[in-house]
Write a protein that holds these residues in place. Structure first.
Motif, PDB file in Angstrom:
ATOM      1  N   LEU A 136       0.837  -1.202   0.000  1.00 40.98           N
ATOM      2  CA  LEU A 136       0.000   0.000   0.000  1.00 40.98           C
ATOM      3  C   LEU A 136       0.875   1.256   0.000  1.00 40.98           C
ATOM      4  O   LEU A 136       0.599   2.207  -0.736  1.00 40.98           O
ATOM      5  CB  LEU A 136      -0.960  -0.001   1.186  1.00 40.98           C
ATOM      6  N   ARG A 137       1.918   1.282   0.792  1.00 45.73           N
ATOM      7  CA  ARG A 137       2.834   2.443   0.780  1.00 45.73           C
ATOM      8  C   ARG A 137       3.468   2.617  -0.593  1.00 45.73           C
ATOM      9  O   ARG A 137       3.625   3.740  -1.070  1.00 45.73           O
ATOM     10  CB  ARG A 137       3.913   2.270   1.844  1.00 45.73           C
ATOM     11  N   ASP A 138       3.858   1.506  -1.232  1.00 47.87           N
ATOM     12  CA  ASP A 138       4.421   1.587  -2.588  1.00 47.87           C
ATOM     13  C   ASP A 138       3.390   2.150  -3.562  1.00 47.87           C
ATOM     14  O   ASP A 138       3.719   2.987  -4.412  1.00 47.87           O
ATOM     15  CB  ASP A 138       4.899   0.214  -3.066  1.00 47.87           C
ATOM     16  N   LEU A 139       2.156   1.683  -3.450  1.00 40.37           N
ATOM     17  CA  LEU A 139       1.086   2.191  -4.311  1.00 40.37           C
ATOM     18  C   LEU A 139       0.900   3.685  -4.106  1.00 40.37           C
ATOM     19  O   LEU A 139       0.819   4.459  -5.065  1.00 40.37           O
ATOM     20  CB  LEU A 139      -0.223   1.440  -4.043  1.00 40.37           C
ATOM     21  N   GLU A 140       0.835   4.126  -2.855  1.00 38.92           N
ATOM     22  CA  GLU A 140       0.673   5.549  -2.562  1.00 38.92           C
ATOM     23  C   GLU A 140       1.850   6.354  -3.119  1.00 38.92           C
ATOM     24  O   GLU A 140       1.645   7.426  -3.711  1.00 38.92           O
ATOM     25  CB  GLU A 140       0.554   5.765  -1.047  1.00 38.92           C
ATOM     26  N   ALA A 141       3.059   5.850  -2.960  1.00 44.76           N
ATOM     27  CA  ALA A 141       4.241   6.546  -3.486  1.00 44.76           C
ATOM     28  C   ALA A 141       4.186   6.624  -5.009  1.00 44.76           C
ATOM     29  O   ALA A 141       4.490   7.671  -5.594  1.00 44.76           O
ATOM     30  CB  ALA A 141       5.521   5.832  -3.036  1.00 44.76           C
ATOM     31  N   ASP A 142       3.797   5.537  -5.645  1.00 47.89           N
ATOM     32  CA  ASP A 142       3.692   5.534  -7.104  1.00 47.89           C
ATOM     33  C   ASP A 142       2.636   6.522  -7.583  1.00 47.89           C
ATOM     34  O   ASP A 142       2.851   7.255  -8.556  1.00 47.89           O
ATOM     35  CB  ASP A 142       3.369   4.130  -7.616  1.00 47.89           C
ATOM     36  N   LEU A 143       1.502   6.558  -6.920  1.00 40.23           N
ATOM     37  CA  LEU A 143       0.441   7.481  -7.319  1.00 40.23           C
ATOM     38  C   LEU A 143       0.867   8.929  -7.095  1.00 40.23           C
ATOM     39  O   LEU A 143       0.556   9.801  -7.918  1.00 40.23           O
ATOM     40  CB  LEU A 143      -0.857   7.165  -6.578  1.00 40.23           C
ATOM     41  N   ARG A 144       1.602   9.201  -6.009  1.00 40.62           N
ATOM     42  CA  ARG A 144       2.125  10.560  -5.802  1.00 40.62           C
ATOM     43  C   ARG A 144       3.072  10.955  -6.932  1.00 40.62           C
ATOM     44  O   ARG A 144       3.065  12.100  -7.390  1.00 40.62           O
ATOM     45  CB  ARG A 144       2.866  10.649  -4.463  1.00 40.62           C
ATOM     46  N   GLU A 145       3.896  10.025  -7.359  1.00 40.57           N
ATOM     47  CA  GLU A 145       4.840  10.315  -8.440  1.00 40.57           C
ATOM     48  C   GLU A 145       4.107  10.625  -9.742  1.00 40.57           C
ATOM     49  O   GLU A 145       4.544  11.455 -10.536  1.00 40.57           O
ATOM     50  CB  GLU A 145       5.790   9.128  -8.646  1.00 40.57           C
ATOM     51  N   LEU A 146       2.992   9.972  -9.967  1.00 41.23           N
ATOM     52  CA  LEU A 146       2.225  10.177 -11.194  1.00 41.23           C
ATOM     53  C   LEU A 146       1.300  11.388 -11.117  1.00 41.23           C
ATOM     54  O   LEU A 146       0.805  11.841 -12.152  1.00 41.23           O
ATOM     55  CB  LEU A 146       1.404   8.917 -11.510  1.00 41.23           C
ATOM     56  N   GLN A 147       1.051  11.896  -9.931  1.00 37.56           N
ATOM     57  CA  GLN A 147       0.168  13.043  -9.726  1.00 37.56           C
ATOM     58  C   GLN A 147       0.813  14.278 -10.354  1.00 37.56           C
ATOM     59  O   GLN A 147       1.875  14.702  -9.910  1.00 37.56           O
ATOM     60  CB  GLN A 147      -0.066  13.242  -8.223  1.00 37.56           C
ATOM     61  N   PRO A 148       0.198  14.863 -11.395  1.00 41.16           N
ATOM     62  CA  PRO A 148       0.840  15.975 -12.102  1.00 41.16           C
ATOM     63  C   PRO A 148       0.735  17.323 -11.392  1.00 41.16           C
ATOM     64  O   PRO A 148       1.353  18.273 -11.809  1.00 41.16           O
ATOM     65  CB  PRO A 148       0.089  16.016 -13.438  1.00 41.16           C
TER      66      PRO A 148
END
Length: 162
Positions: A136-148
């Protein structure tokens, strides 16, 4: 051997990702609202939550609320009318401009946002139990990285003509 485009599995097709993200978003928001209803807030809708987040602790004007939500001042005003009727916001005189009204959260509005935060923590814990905390932390980090955006836009309703 690489797969051809035509033999791609349906669950990895490009259009599936946004559907999965939206479905997950809907699941968490629907569970939030089901719990809020159990706690006595049966009339709240997801759009109301977006509006209350956009109003924030310091309040705002109808024009600014419309900009934050990506809707017209009139549409924002209708949402404020409903939230005011439900007791979540109030209109007050703007100390900087007597011709303007400010919209601010009432104690009931602040309370429902606090409840929402608590419910979101519980829902996140459920996701962590299902996926594992590390995933879940990895998912959140990945989504933050993709957040423009540097911020989270609240105008999702405008996509659907709300």
């Amino acid at each position: 051997m690489a797969r051809s485009e035509s033999s791609r599995e349906p669950d990895s097709a490009g259009f599936v990702l946004p559907l999965l993200l939206f479905g997950s978003f809907r699941a968490i928001i629907d569970e939030l609202h089901a719990e809020l209803a159990r706690q006595g807030h049966r009339d709240l809708r997801p759009a109301h939550g977006f509006a209350m987040q956009a109003i924030g602790r310091s309040g705002t004007t109808a024009s600014e609320l419309g900009r934050r939500l990506g809707v017209s001042k009139q549409a924002a005003g209708k949402t404020v009318d409903r939230l005011e009727a439900l007791g979540y916001v109030e209109r007050i005189d703007d100390p900087a401009d007597a011709r303007r009204k400010r919209i601010r959260l009432t104690d009931r509005g602040v309370d429902v946002l606090r409840r929402s935060a608590t419910i979101f923590e519980r829902l996140r814990a459920q996701w962590a139990a299902t996926l594992g905390e590390d995933r879940l932390r990895d998912l959140e980090a990945d989504l933050r990285e993709l957040q423009p955006h540097a911020h989270f836009p609240l105008d999702a309703g405008s996509w659907f003509g709300a």
